[in-house]
Design an enzyme around this catalytic site. Sequence first.
Site, mmCIF file in Angstrom:
data_model
loop_
_atom_site.group_PDB
_atom_site.id
_atom_site.type_symbol
_atom_site.label_atom_id
_atom_site.label_comp_id
_atom_site.label_asym_id
_atom_site.label_seq_id
_atom_site.Cartn_x
_atom_site.Cartn_y
_atom_site.Cartn_z
ATOM 1 N N SER A 43 0.841 -1.194 0.000
ATOM 2 C CA SER A 43 0.000 0.000 0.000
ATOM 3 C C SER A 43 0.882 1.253 0.000
ATOM 4 C CB SER A 43 -0.964 -0.047 1.184
ATOM 5 O OG SER A 43 -2.053 0.824 1.008
ATOM 6 N N ASP A 184 -5.818 -3.680 -2.287
ATOM 7 C CA ASP A 184 -4.765 -3.346 -1.320
ATOM 8 C C ASP A 184 -4.193 -4.594 -0.641
ATOM 9 O OD1 ASP A 184 -3.274 -2.320 0.813
ATOM 10 O OD2 ASP A 184 -4.688 -0.703 1.198
#
Length: 279
Positions: A43, A184
């Site tokens: 991320s 993610d």
Amino acid sequence: MTDRALVLGGGGLVGGAWAIGMLAGLADAGVDLTAADLVIGTSAGSLIGAQLASGRSVEELYEEQLGGPDGGVTVRVTLGQTARFLWAALGSRNPEIAVRRLGRAALGARTVPESDVHEAIGTLLPVRDWPGRPLKVAAVDARTGELTVFDSGSGVSLPLAVAASCAVPLVWPPITLGQRRLVDGGIRSTANADLASGHRRVAIIAPIPKGPGPMPSTARQAAELTRDGAEVALAVPGDAARRAMGRNLLDPARRAAAARAGRAEADAYAATMAAVWND
């Protein structure tokens, strides 16, 4: 075992700023984590890792956190999105099921267009090509819940890999890659530190020590690496840093304070990091 791996966890715009501050503060203390043989990013950590592996300096990244309120990107999160995220994450005690629940929630959510994500990553990521130094970027297949790790040999562009790693479910849409939809990597683990397995020395910078639900904590993954023979040092935000970061880690107005807090508390980790990292 190979030598040194740097693990950079997720944490949104604010957590990423804290991580950059921590890296800058450790460099001040003589611990240069950018000299890693492998960088692993999840991320926000993938955004940072891609730039460091490409040769941008920590000090340059740090100054960018202080330079403006938003860095050119604004991410809006509603209470409804937060509630749906938590409902999916907390709906099972099995981490694999929890990841699949989040993936399904992401696939069914109405969010911004996918093009908005690519535009945001284009603003936040000034490098476009995979670096010459080893870099791994973690994402998750939204349909299967399986971890997907991108590197220079994956046949996927760096901006696309980073966009997938940053696609927070219910906030940003899954990123399309052929027939796959990716989200993610932080929904599996906030840092995915287990990807550093096989390295002798591992430094982990984790803005979020543990995500909601049954996902493994970064401390647990660090302990598993230690058990397998690695020397591991883990840095997470302290009380003062958490206050500076606030509750909304996507609030760009918090970037400067978070970066300063990370740099200020690096002294508390310098000895431990040096013992693991420095020759």
